[in-house]
Design an enzyme around this catalytic site. Structure first.
Site, PDB file in Angstrom:
ATOM      1  N   ASP A   9      31.035  26.235  19.519  1.00 23.31           N
ATOM      2  CA  ASP A   9      29.614  26.574  19.408  1.00 23.31           C
ATOM      3  C   ASP A   9      28.993  25.928  18.173  1.00 23.31           C
ATOM      4  O   ASP A   9      28.262  26.562  17.427  1.00 23.31           O
ATOM      5  CB  ASP A   9      29.463  28.101  19.342  1.00 23.31           C
ATOM      6  CG  ASP A   9      28.001  28.493  19.498  1.00 23.31           C
ATOM      7  OD1 ASP A   9      27.628  29.580  19.038  1.00 23.31           O
ATOM      8  OD2 ASP A   9      27.238  27.672  20.036  1.00 23.31           O
ATOM      9  N   LYS A  60      26.391  24.220  16.418  1.00 23.49           N
ATOM     10  CA  LYS A  60      24.984  23.815  16.596  1.00 23.49           C
ATOM     11  C   LYS A  60      24.303  23.989  15.246  1.00 23.49           C
ATOM     12  O   LYS A  60      24.813  24.689  14.375  1.00 23.49           O
ATOM     13  CB  LYS A  60      24.307  24.660  17.673  1.00 23.49           C
ATOM     14  CG  LYS A  60      24.373  26.155  17.452  1.00 23.49           C
ATOM     15  CD  LYS A  60      23.825  26.890  18.660  1.00 23.49           C
ATOM     16  CE  LYS A  60      23.855  28.389  18.418  1.00 23.49           C
ATOM     17  NZ  LYS A  60      24.310  29.134  19.570  1.00 23.49           N
ATOM     18  N   ASN A  70      24.417  27.105  13.284  1.00 21.95           N
ATOM     19  CA  ASN A  70      25.687  27.600  12.723  1.00 21.95           C
ATOM     20  C   ASN A  70      26.141  26.755  11.548  1.00 21.95           C
ATOM     21  O   ASN A  70      27.293  26.850  11.139  1.00 21.95           O
ATOM     22  CB  ASN A  70      26.788  27.561  13.805  1.00 21.95           C
ATOM     23  CG  ASN A  70      26.550  28.606  14.861  1.00 21.95           C
ATOM     24  OD1 ASN A  70      25.791  29.538  14.626  1.00 21.95           O
ATOM     25  ND2 ASN A  70      27.175  28.446  16.011  1.00 21.95           N
ATOM     26  N   ASP A  97      30.052  31.036  11.263  1.00 20.40           N
ATOM     27  CA  ASP A  97      29.999  31.730  12.542  1.00 20.40           C
ATOM     28  C   ASP A  97      31.037  31.295  13.570  1.00 20.40           C
ATOM     29  O   ASP A  97      30.729  30.563  14.515  1.00 20.40           O
ATOM     30  CB  ASP A  97      28.601  31.567  13.151  1.00 20.40           C
ATOM     31  CG  ASP A  97      28.400  32.561  14.281  1.00 20.40           C
ATOM     32  OD1 ASP A  97      27.332  32.595  14.857  1.00 20.40           O
ATOM     33  OD2 ASP A  97      29.365  33.304  14.564  1.00 20.40           O
ATOM     34  N   THR A 117      57.624  22.682  26.597  1.00 19.46           N
ATOM     35  CA  THR A 117      57.389  21.462  27.353  1.00 19.46           C
ATOM     36  C   THR A 117      56.183  21.594  28.261  1.00 19.46           C
ATOM     37  O   THR A 117      55.876  22.681  28.728  1.00 19.46           O
ATOM     38  CB  THR A 117      58.607  21.137  28.243  1.00 19.46           C
ATOM     39  OG1 THR A 117      58.239  20.054  29.099  1.00 19.46           O
ATOM     40  CG2 THR A 117      58.969  22.340  29.105  1.00 19.46           C
TER      41      THR A 117
END
Ligand SMILES: Cc1cc(Nc2nc(/C=C/c3ccccc3)nc3cc(N4CCN(C)CC4)ccc23)n[nH]1
Length: 275
Positions: A134, A136, A139, A152, A169
């Site tokens: 998130d 952006k 933030n 955040d 594996t």
């Protein structure tokens, strides 16, 4: 230190800094040390109502474990009968979003410096198996030197790769699982492309009148570059190599750091020099 037991009486609460979805953030000062922090206050009834206990717990575990100059620190936390308090690093420069609105768009040097800071921070998070998901402008905060801080981690996840490495594996994993695992990490690379575009043009590339139009433009990767402001070919090249539908074909974080546009424009001061 974050080991000691904190309580509300240890802090003087100052002005409100902002109001998030689940809590308010206040300027605060630790009484004894006079250390300035940001105190995020979340009401327990909100946690009940929105069922976000696990998300908050994950945010706290993740942010406490991360130590990086471009990641906002969570110093500690405490709670009383109705509230949970997160003791967060105070970023003196405020929200990067406001800087972007104030200037309209950033210079290529400023944009490249922010993208390089974000890339090193994400590389650090990914090696700790953390995917923010998130990133952006809202933030992103700035410290007193204008250095970018990712805040955040409410939406970040501890990626499943730990489980894969635990089972040792990938041989038995179906392609979609392996692809999906790769896909998880690459969401942050896509977002770097979106942010790079927004830093340089002042708006995100697929912005549209309606949500459904934005969705269509994202799915088509309907990317176009306006003629103004005048942006260098190298910057457009980097954006075009991040906004790629096939997540496995997006430029890796390492390759972003080696991209000509970053090497030419990013200011090393803004990017923590790796020890
Ligand atoms: C967690 C945290 C915040 C923080 N610092 C600041 N947060 C927010 C706004 C915060 C916020 C919080 C929740 C929802 C919305 C906004 N606004 C701020 C505004 C600031 N100023 C001082 C600098 N001025 C140019 C602009 C106003 C400084 C620090 C700020 N450090 N650590």
């Amino acid at each position: 230190n974050s080991e000691r037991k904190w309580s509300l009486k240890d802090f003087e609460i100052g002005k409100p800094l902002g109001k998030g979805k689940f809590g308010r953030v206040y300027l605060a000062r630790e009484v004894k040390s006079k250390f300035i922090v940001a105190l995020k206050i979340i009401f327990k009834e909100q946690l009940e109502k929105y069922k976000i206990h696990h998300q908050l717990r994950r945010e706290m575990e993740i942010q406490t474990s991360l130590r990086h100059p471009n990641v906002l620190r969570l110093h500690g936390w405490f709670h009383d009968s109705e509230r949970i308090f997160l003791i967060l690093e105070y970023a003196y420069g405020g929200e990067l979003y406001n800087e972007l609105r104030k200037h309209g768009h950033f210079s290529e040097e400023q944009a490249a410096t922010y993208i390089a800071s974000l890339t090193t921070a994400l590389a650090y998070c990914h090696e700790k198996h953390v995917i923010h998901r998130d990133i952006k402008p809202e933030n992103l905060l700035l410290d007193h030197e204008g250095r970018l801080k990712i805040a955040d981690f409410g939406w970040s996840v501890q990626s499943r790769s730990k489980r894969h490495t635990m089972c040792g594996t990938l041989d038995y994993l179906a392609p979609e699982m392996v692809e999906n695992q790769a896909h998880d990490y690459a969401v942050d690379n896509w977002t770097l492309g979106i942010l790079c575009y927004e830093f340089l043009y002042g708006a995100p590339p697929f912005e549209s009148e309606s949500q459904s139009d934005t969705f269509k433009r994202i799915m088509k990767v309907d990317l176009s570059f306006p003629s103004t402001p005048n942006v260098s070919m190298e910057a457009k090249n980097l954006i075009s190599r991040l906004l790629v539908k096939d997540s496995s074909k997006r430029l890796s974080l390492q390759k972003i750091m080696e991209h000509p546009w970053i090497l030419k424009n990013a200011n090393p001061k803004g990017v923590e020099v790796q020890p």
